[in-house]
Write a protein that holds these residues in place. Sequence first.
Motif, PDB file in Angstrom:
ATOM      1  N   LEU A  58      25.215  47.449  79.001  1.00 52.08           N
ATOM      2  CA  LEU A  58      25.481  46.029  79.224  1.00 52.08           C
ATOM      3  C   LEU A  58      26.890  45.841  79.773  1.00 52.08           C
ATOM      4  CD1 LEU A  58      24.010  44.545  75.935  1.00 52.08           C
ATOM      5  CD2 LEU A  58      22.881  44.789  78.149  1.00 52.08           C
ATOM      6  N   GLN A  85      22.569  44.372  82.834  1.00 50.32           N
ATOM      7  CA  GLN A  85      22.170  45.613  82.169  1.00 50.32           C
ATOM      8  C   GLN A  85      21.769  46.581  83.271  1.00 50.32           C
ATOM      9  OE1 GLN A  85      18.899  45.407  79.383  1.00 50.32           O
ATOM     10  NE2 GLN A  85      19.524  47.319  78.441  1.00 50.32           N
ATOM     11  N   ARG A 115      14.728  44.005  74.215  1.00 48.20           N
ATOM     12  CA  ARG A 115      14.957  44.980  75.291  1.00 48.20           C
ATOM     13  C   ARG A 115      14.739  46.384  74.747  1.00 48.20           C
ATOM     14  NH1 ARG A 115      15.518  42.540  80.134  1.00 48.20           N
ATOM     15  NH2 ARG A 115      16.714  44.292  80.874  1.00 48.20           N
ATOM     16  N   VAL A 118      20.036  48.713  74.565  1.00 43.98           N
ATOM     17  CA  VAL A 118      21.240  47.884  74.703  1.00 43.98           C
ATOM     18  C   VAL A 118      22.456  48.741  74.428  1.00 43.98           C
ATOM     19  CG1 VAL A 118      20.155  45.691  74.168  1.00 43.98           C
ATOM     20  CG2 VAL A 118      21.123  47.054  72.317  1.00 43.98           C
TER      21      VAL A 118
END
Length: 118
Positions: A58, A85, A115, A118
Amino acid sequence: MARADLAAVRDYYDAVDAEDYDTVLSLFADDVTYERPGQSTLSGIEQFREFYLDTRSLTDGRHEIDQLLADGDTVAVRGQFIGKQDGEEVTFGFADFHQFDEDGRIVKRWTYTDRDEV
């Protein structure tokens, strides 16, 4: 029992969004663990440092906090991340939990999102 610190958790998100990783790392205990379902657990400040400096997918984003709740030694956070991302524009919700040790530093952290990574 350690007391959860709402201000320290807010400082964490502000520092991450500002890419101020010295401040980020100063909030965590040397023996921190970070669990993200479906991914390897990070154990210890050196793995945590490597994650933030080298492998975190990220970037260029901000966390919008919708709710912070403290209970004993833990702060629960609900919000959304807006940013990139792996170079792709993303917006997604998250729930994080930060557990504090007796010295007032975060010793355990959990992140849940929709998601894969991350």
